[in-house]
Motif scaffolding. Structure first.
Motif, PDB file in Angstrom:
ATOM      1  N   ASN A 276       0.818  -1.208   0.000  1.00 37.08           N
ATOM      2  CA  ASN A 276       0.000   0.000   0.000  1.00 37.08           C
ATOM      3  C   ASN A 276       0.851   1.257   0.000  1.00 37.08           C
ATOM      4  N   LYS A 277       0.225   2.350  -0.376  1.00 40.98           N
ATOM      5  CA  LYS A 277       0.884   3.653  -0.477  1.00 40.98           C
ATOM      6  C   LYS A 277       2.032   3.635  -1.478  1.00 40.98           C
ATOM      7  N   SER A 278       1.956   2.734  -2.439  1.00 45.94           N
ATOM      8  CA  SER A 278       2.939   2.781  -3.518  1.00 45.94           C
ATOM      9  C   SER A 278       2.519   3.884  -4.473  1.00 45.94           C
ATOM     10  N   ASP A 279       3.504   4.562  -4.997  1.00 42.31           N
ATOM     11  CA  ASP A 279       3.215   5.653  -5.916  1.00 42.31           C
ATOM     12  C   ASP A 279       4.024   5.413  -7.169  1.00 42.31           C
ATOM     13  N   SER A 280       3.342   5.352  -8.282  1.00 41.00           N
ATOM     14  CA  SER A 280       4.063   4.972  -9.468  1.00 41.00           C
ATOM     15  C   SER A 280       3.567   5.757 -10.677  1.00 41.00           C
ATOM     16  N   ARG A 281       4.493   6.392 -11.338  1.00 36.72           N
ATOM     17  CA  ARG A 281       4.137   7.178 -12.543  1.00 36.72           C
ATOM     18  C   ARG A 281       4.978   6.699 -13.710  1.00 36.72           C
ATOM     19  N   GLN A 282       4.361   6.728 -14.847  1.00 37.91           N
ATOM     20  CA  GLN A 282       5.020   6.185 -16.027  1.00 37.91           C
ATOM     21  C   GLN A 282       4.601   7.041 -17.219  1.00 37.91           C
ATOM     22  N   THR A 283       5.576   7.627 -17.870  1.00 35.87           N
ATOM     23  CA  THR A 283       5.263   8.405 -19.071  1.00 35.87           C
ATOM     24  C   THR A 283       6.179   7.967 -20.202  1.00 35.87           C
ATOM     25  N   ALA A 284       5.590   7.666 -21.330  1.00 36.20           N
ATOM     26  CA  ALA A 284       6.389   7.291 -22.496  1.00 36.20           C
ATOM     27  C   ALA A 284       5.802   7.997 -23.702  1.00 36.20           C
ATOM     28  N   LYS A 285       6.657   8.724 -24.396  1.00 38.50           N
ATOM     29  CA  LYS A 285       6.160   9.443 -25.565  1.00 38.50           C
ATOM     30  C   LYS A 285       7.055   9.215 -26.758  1.00 38.50           C
TER      31      LYS A 285
END
Lengths: 377, 249, 489
Positions: A276-285
Motif C-alpha cells: 500500500n501507499k505505492s506511488d508509481s508514474r510512467q510516461t512514455a512518448k
C-alpha cells in the motif's frame, strides 16, 4: 569444498544449456514482441562472441573494483554473484559465454564523490556486479563505444538501505551492432536507483531494467531518450516491482524515430498485494519524424493492492502543427522551429540527469543525432 | 439537543480531545473558536461519526440518545449535518443526483415517503435561489471544479434541503471573500429555528459578525478553556489566542 | 463508534452471504429439451446443420471450421485462470422440444418460455413491449421469438434468427459471414464457426435509418450445454442501426461455456451502434459455477465515413474474454469502444478492444472503466495500431481502474503501435480506490455505505453509461449497484 572455478564452470554450463534449449528470443515471445533477435543475429554468433573489454581510466576514492576472472574473490562478491539475475535468456547467454566479469562495491556509509567511468572498448558478453552497502552512494557512467557485432551485458545490483546509485549509460549509434543490456536490481529500505540513458540506436538495441523495491521508502527514477535514424532500433524495457509499501517509482522516456527507425517502450509496473501507499508514474512518448519510422509503446500496470497511486500516460505523434505555426509566425524559420520543439520534447527526460556536464555532453550527442533523424530516409 | 461530557478522542493512538464538555440547547447557536491543531475538526468528525476517531472516554448524547454507536448515515437521518471544511469531489455524480439520493436515503431511514424527482427539483431550486446557487451548478458533478465559495455555498444549500436538527459548520468561512461570506452567513441565519441547534467552528472572529452566536467556547489543546457570550469572540480577536490561553493556564 | 463499525461489518458479511441470492436471474425453466448427443465430432456438426435445414455450403463451411479447430490450441495469453474445459463433456445443441417447429406467431410459443422471458423482464407480446424496441429471443440453441418483424419489413430491414437468414437470405449471409472474423481467427471463434446454433441476423438497406432499436436477449437454460450464438449485422450505405443485447443464465455449480461470434459490417456512410449488457451468472461468492464467456466481436468499417460504436457493460460471467474491435478500413471512418467491466468475488475479466487504423483520417476513441472488488481480477487489454497508410489517424484512450478491497487486482495492458507520422495517439490510465473521504461525505449526508459505493461507482462509469440507450442505461445503473453488493467492509 568446491573451488570457485568449479562453481563458476558449473554455473556457465547450466546457463549454456538453458540458452541452447530456449534459443534466441523472437517476436512470438511476448517480452520480445517488438525486438526480434532471431531475425537479427545467429545463435552461433551469440555463442561465439567471447567477453567484453572495459577501459577503466580512474577508480575514485571509496570504490572497490574487482576483476572476477581471478580465482579468489571476497565474500561480499560471492554473496551476491549470480544471485540477483532475472530469468532472461540473454542473461543465460551472458553467463554462459563470458569469462570473469566486473564487481564494484562501495562500503557502508561511503559516498563516492567522483563519477566512475566505464568505457566499453570491445564487444562480447559481460557481467557486472554492483554492491552498494547501507548508506553508500555512487555515480556510474558507461559509454559504449564498441561497434562490434554483439554486446550483451548482464548487471546484478544490490542496493542496501539508504544507498543511492546513479547509473548512466551512453549508447552511441552503432548501426551494425546488436546490443542487449539487462539490469536486475534489488532495493532495500529507502534505497534509490536512478537509471538514465541516451540511446542512439543500433541494428537492435535493448536496455532492460528489472527493479524490485523491497523496502519501504525505496525509490526508482528512470529516464531516457532514444534518438534514432536510418534503420536503427532501440527498445526500452522495464519492470518495476513494488514489493513493499511506501515505495515510489517514476519513469520518463522519450523516443524520436526518423528514417525507418523503430523505437520501443515496454514498461510494466507491478504493485504486490499489501504494498500500500505505492506511488508509481510512467510516461512514455514517441515522436515520429520518418515516413517509414515506427514507435511501439506498451505501458502496463499490474496492481494487486488498492491503496495505491498509479498512473501512466503514453502518446505518439508528430510535432504539434499549431506550435510549429506559432513559432514560424513569430519569424522563426521552420528548421529552427522544429529543432526547438524537438528539444522541448526531450528536455524533461534529459533534465533528470543530475550532473550538468553530463547533461551537456548528452545534449551535444542528441543534436548530432537529430541531424540524421531529421534527414529523409 | 447536544450533551458532550468529558470527551476524550484519539486519532492514530494520539489523544486529540482531552476531556471536552459542552452542551447546546435547542434553538441555540454556539461557536467554537481555537487555534490550528486545537482539535476543532476532530470534534466535528467525531460528531459526524468518521472512522479512525476513537472515543476513549466520555459521552455524547444527542436528543437524549447515545450518538457514538450510530453509523454516519444514521446520524444524518437523525438530523446531524456536518458542513465540511473541505467538501469532497465525486466525479460523474451530478449535484442534483446526489441531493436526491441523500434526501431520499434520509427519509427512507426515518420511515418517511420518498420525494420524486420533480419534488426534489422544486425543493432544491427554491433553496438554491436564496443562496444564489445557479441551476447550472446543480447539473455539474458534485464539487468537481467548484471554486471554494461555490463548494461552501453548496454545503449550506444541503443544510437547507435536509433541514437538520443539529448543523455543525466546520470552518465554513475559510477561503471565502467578503461577499461570499455574507451570502453564506445569510443562508445560515435563515436556518436558525427554535428546534434547531448550530455549532459554528471557526478560527477567525469575522464570521461571527454575521452569524451572531449565543455562546462562544475557546478550544485549546483538546479542552474548552474559556466560555462566554458573543463578546468573547471580540476579546479573542483583540488579544489573540496566545494571550487567552496564557490567562487560562 | 467501534461498535457501530462492528455492526456494519456484520451487516456486510451478511450481505456477502446473501450475494448468491442477489443474482435474480438464476432460476431454471423446467422444459423438455431436444439435444444433440453429448460431445463434439463431425457428427455433431452435421446434426446441428441438419436441424437447421441448412444448405450444403453452410455445412461444408462448418466442417471446414471443425477440422481446423481440431488442430488449434486454446489460447493462454489472457490473465484468466480456469480448469481445463473438456469439450467432449458438453452438449452443443439443446432446444425446447415444443419449439421443434418454429412458431409462426407468439401465440404458438410454449407458455413456459413466455413466462421465462417475462420473469427476465423481456415481455415478448408486442403490445407489452416498450415502444421502439424489437426483440429476438434466443433460448439455449434456438431463437424462439422475433418481434416487430412485419414493421421492420416495411422499412426493408431484415431482422431474424441467423438460422432463418441462412435459409431465406443465403446469398447475403454467404457474402458476409466470416469476412470480419475469419473461420480461422482464433480457437473459440473457430469452434463457434463449426457449431453455432443460432443468433441474430440484421440487414439494413441503403439509406435506411432503422425505425426502432433492435435487440437480442440470450438465455442459457439447459444444463451442461454451451451456447454458441452468431450474430451478423450489415449496415448498407448510408444506413443506421442501434442494436442491444442482453444475457442471463441460471445459477449452477458447474461452469458453462458461452463462445459467441459477432460480426459487423458498415458500408460507406453507415453507422452501427452495438450495446451489450452482459449479466451471465457470475458464480457464487466462493467462485463456484458461472459462465465462461469467450467471445469474439469485431466490426469492419468497410466503407468511407462509416462508424461502429461498441458499448459494453460487463457485470456477469465467471470468466470474460472479450475484445470488441474495429477495423477502420474506410477513409474517415470512426471506431468507438466504451466499456464498463465489473468483477466481484472470484470473477475474472480480461477485456478490451483493438482499433486497427488502415484508412486515412480514421479516428478511434476508447473509454474503459474497470472495477474490481472481492478477490476478482480485472484486466484491460487493448491494441491501437496505426498502419503506414493511415494518414492523420487519431486515437484517444482513457483507461481507469477502481479497486474496492485489498485482495483484488486491476491490470492494464495497452499496446500502442504507430507507423504513420501524421497520426496522433494519446493514452492515459489511472488506478485508484474509492477514497475514504468520498465514502464518508456520502454517509454523512445519510446515504448508506453500499448505496454510496454504487453512487460513486456509477459516477466513475458515467461517461460510458451515457452511451447506452435510455432504457438500458437505467437497468445498467442498477446492475452496477447489485454487482458490487457486499464489496465494502
Amino acid at each position: 569444498m568446491t573451488s570457485l572455478a568449479m562453481l563458476r564452470a558449473d554455473e556457465r554450463a547450466k546457463a549454456g544449456e538453458a540458452f541452447a534449449a530456449r534459443g534466441l528470443p523472437h517476436r512470438r515471445i511476448e517480452e520480445w514482441k517488438y525486438s526480434d533477435l532471431r531475425n537479427t543475429i545467429g545463435a552461433n554468433d551469440v555463442s561465439a562472441a567471447g567477453s567484453v573489454a572495459w577501459s577503466l581510466p580512474h577508480t575514485p576514492q571509496g570504490l572497490e573494483v574487482l576483476d572476477l576472472s581471478q580465482d579468489e574473490i571476497p565474500g561480499w562478491a560471492r554473496a551476491h554473484w549470480g544471485k540477483l539475475r532475472g530469468q532472461g535468456v540473454m542473461e543465460d547467454a551472458a553467463i554462459a559465454f563470458s569469462t570473469g566479469g566486473l564487481a564494484l562495491r562501495v562500503p557502508k556509509g561511503t559516498a563516492v564523490r567522483e563519477p566512475f567511468h566505464m568505457n566499453l572498448i570491445a564487444g562480447g558478453h559481460g557481467r557486472v556486479l554492483i554492491v552498494l552497502e547501507e548508506g553508500a552512494s555512487l555515480t556510474l557512467v558507461e559509454t559504449h563505444d564498441a561497434s562490434q557485432a554483439l554486446v550483451n551485458i548482464e548487471y546484478e545490483i544490490a542496493l542496501g538501505a539508504n544507498a543511492t546509485l546513479q547509473h548512466i549509460r551512453r549508447m552511441p549509434n552503432a548501426a551494425d551492432a546488436v546490443r542487449v543490456g539487462t539490469v536486475s536490481a534489488t532495493l532495500a529500505k529507502s534505497a534509490c536507483y536512478r537509471g538514465h540513458f541516451a540511446d542512439f540506436g543500433s541494428k537492435l538495441s535493448r536496455l532492460e531494467t528489472n527493479l524490485t523495491l523491497d523496502g519501504a521508502g525505496a525509490e526508482a527514477k528512470l529516464s531516457g531518450v532514444a534518438v534514432l535514424a536510418g534503420k536503427t532500433h532501440a527498445d526500452v524495457t522495464t519492470h518495476i516491482k513494488h514489493a513493499a509499501g511506501d515505495t515510489a517509482s517514476t519513469q520518463l522516456f522519450k523516443l524520436v524515430a526518423g528514417g525507418q527507425a523503430r523505437g520501443v517502450y515496454q514498461g510494466r509496473i507491478t504493485v504486490a498485494e499489501g504494498a500500500n501507499k505505492s506511488d508509481s508514474r510512467q510516461t512514455a512518448k514517441g515522436l515520429l519524424l520518418g515516413e517509414r519510422a515506427e514507435i511501439d509503446l506498451k505501458p502496463e500496470l499490474e496492481i494487486f493492492a488498492d491503496d495505491v497511486k498509479c498512473a501512466h500516460g503514453a502518446a505518439i505523434g508528430d510535432l504539434d502543427a499549431e506550435s510549429l505555426f506559432y513559432l514560424r509566425s513569430r519569424g522563426i524559420p521552420e528548421r529552427e522551429a522544429r529543432d526547438l520543439l524537438i528539444h522541448a520534447f526531450l528536455a524533461d527526460a534529459i533534465a533528470e540527469i543530475e550532473d550538468e556536464g553530463l547533461r551537456a555532453e548528452i545534449w551535444r550527442a542528441v543534436e548530432a543525432a537529430l541531424v540524421y533523424a531529421e534527414a529523409a530516409p | 439537543m447536544l450533551e458532550i461530557k468529558n470527551l476524550h478522542v484519539a486519532v492514530g493512538g494520539q489523544e486529540i480531545l482531552k476531556g471536552l464538555t459542552l452542551s447546546i440547547a435547542d434553538g441555540e447557536v454556539h461557536a467554537i473558536m481555537g487555534p490550528n491543531g486545537s482539535g476543532k475538526s476532530t470534534l466535528s468528525y467525531v460528531l459526524a461519526g468518521r472512522e479512525g476517531y476513537e472515543i476513549t472516554q466520555g459521552s455524547v448524547l444527542y436528543r437524549g440518545q447515545d450518538l457514538t454507536t450510530m453509523a454516519p448515515e444514521e446520524r444524518a437521518a437523525q438530523g446531524v449535518f456536518l458542513a465540511m471544511q473541505y467538501p469532497v469531489e465525486i466525479p460523474g455524480v451530478t449535484t442534483m443526483t446526489f441531493l436526491k439520493t441523500a434526501l431520499n436515503a434520509q427519509r427512507r431511514a426515518r420511515g418517511e415517503k420518498e420525494v420524486d424527482a420533480v419534488g426534489v427539483l422544486k425543493l432544491v431550486r427554491e433553496k438554491a435561489k436564496a443562496l444564489n446557487v445557479p441551476e447550472e451548478m446543480l447539473k455539474r458533478a458534485l464539487n468537481v471544479g467548484f471554486s471554494g465559495g461555490e463548494k461552501k455555498r453548496l454545503e449550506i444549500l444541503q443544510a437547507a434541503v435536509f433541514q437538520p436538527s443539529l448543523a455543525i459548520l466546520d470552518e465554513t468561512d475559510s477561503g471565502l471573500d467578503i461577499d461570499a461570506l455574507k451570502l453564506v452567513a445569510q443562508g445560515v441565519n435563515a436556518l436558525r429555528a427554535p428546534d434547531r441547534a448550530m455549532l459554528v467552528i471557526t478560527h477567525y472572529q469575522r464570521l461571527l459578525n454575521y452569524i451572531v452566536p449565543d455562546r462562544v467556547h475557546v478550544l485549546s489543546a483538546g479542552r474548552i478553556i474559556k466560555e462566554g457570550g458573543k463578546e468573547l469572540a471580540l476579546e479573542l480577536e483583540a488579544r489573540g489566542y496566545a494571550q487567552i490561553i496564557k490567562d487560562a493556564a | 463508534m467501534a461498535a457501530a463499525n462492528e455492526t456494519r461489518k456484520a451487516e456486510t458479511k451478511l450481505a456477502v452471504a446473501e450475494l448468491g441470492e442477489k443474482y435474480k436471474y438464476g432460476f431454471v425453466t423446467d422444459i423438455e429439451m431436444e439435444r444433440a448427443p453429448k460431445g463434439l465430432s463431425e457428427d455433431t456438426v452435421r446434426f446441428i446443420s441438419a436441424k437447421k435445414s441448412e444448405p450444403e455450403w453452410m455445412l461444408q463451411w462448418r466442417l471446414g471450421a471443425f477440422r481446423r479447430w481440431q488442430e488449434m490450441r486454446e489460447p493462454n495469453w489472457a490473465r484468466v485462470h480456469y480448469q481445463k474445459i473438456d469439450y467432449q463433456d458438453s452438449y452443443y445443441y439443446a432446444a425446447p422440444k415444443s419449439q421443434s417447429n418454429k412458431p409462426q406467431s407468439l401465440d404458438e410459443i410454449d407458455p413456459k418460455i413466455l413466462e421465462t422471458y417475462k420473469k427476465l423482464g423481456i415481455p415478448l407480446h408486442e403490445q407489452m413491449l416498450l415502444a421502439g424496441v424489437a426483440v429476438d429471443a434466443v433460448f439455449d440453441s434456438v431463437s424462439v421469438a422475433t418481434t416487430f418483424k412485419a414493421k421492420l419489413n416495411e422499412a426493408g430491414v431484415i431482422f431474424c434468427p441467423i438460422s432463418e437468414a441462412i435459409r431465406d437470405h443465403g446469398e447475403l449471409v454467404r457474402k458476409y459471414l466470416g469476412t470480419v472474423v475469419p473461420v480461422t481467427d482464433n480457437f473459440f471463434a473457430t469452434l463457434n464457426s463449426a457449431v453455432f446454433s443460432d443468433g441474430t441476423f440484421v440487414y439494413v438497406p441503403k439509406g435506411v435509418r432503422c425505425p426502432m432499436e433492435l435487440s437480442t436477449y440470450f438465455r442459457i437454460n439447459a444444463q451442461d450445454t454451451g451456447q454458441f450464438e452468431r450474430t451478423l449485422i450489415i449496415a448498407d450505405e448510408g444506413s443506421y442501426v442501434s442494436y442491444l443485447e442482453g444475457c442471463t443464465a441460471p445459477k449452477r455449480d458447474e461452469n458453462q461455456l458461452h463462445a459467441a461470434v459477432v460480426e459487423l459490417v458498415a458500408l460507406e456512410g453507415a453507422e452501427i451502434k452495438y450495446s451489450t449488457v452482459q449479466n451471465w451468472y457470475p458464480g457464487d461468492e466462493d467462485g463456484k459455477g458461472g459462465i465462461y464467456n469467450f467471445v469474439t466481436k469485431r466490426g469492419d468499417c468497410r466503407g468511407n465515413r462509416s462508424k461502429i460504436s461498441w458499448t459494453q457493460v460487463e457485470t456477469g460471467s465467471a470468466i470474460t474474454w472479450k475484445y470488441p474491435s474495429c477495423i477502420l478500413r474506410g477513409d474517415d471512418s470512426v471506431g468507438e469502444f466504451y466499456s464498463i467491466a465489473i468483477t466481484n468475488n472470484y470473477q475474472q475479466a480480461d477485456t478490451g478492444t483493438k482499433m486497427t487504423h488502415l484508412g486515412k483520417n480514421t479516428r478511434s476513441r476508447i473509454i474503459s472503466k474497470g472495477i474490481s472488488a472481492g478477490r476478482a481480477q480485472n484486466t484491460y487489454r487493448g491494441l491501437v495500431s496505426v498502419h503506414p497508410r493511415a494518414e492523420n489517424a487519431r486515437n484517444y484512450t482513457q483507461c481507469d481502474s477502481l479497486l474496492i478491497g485489498a485482495q483484488c487486482g486491476a491490470h492494464t495492458v495497452p499496446y500502442i503501435e504507430s507507423r504513420n507520422r501524421s497520426s496522433r495517439i494519446e493514452h492515459e490510465a489511472t488506478t485508484s480506490k474509492i477514497a475514504e473521504d468520498q465514502l464518508f461525505y456520502c454517509t454523512q449526508r445519510g446515504i448508506p455505505a453500499e448505496e454510496a459505493v454504487a453512487l460513486i461507482v456509477n459516477g466513475f462509469c458515467r461517461e460510458v453509461l451515457q452511451q447506452l440507450p435510455m432504457e438500458f442505461a437505467v437497468e445498467a445503473q442498477k446492475l452496477v449497484g447489485i454487482s458490487l453488493e457486499g464489496s465494502v467492509g
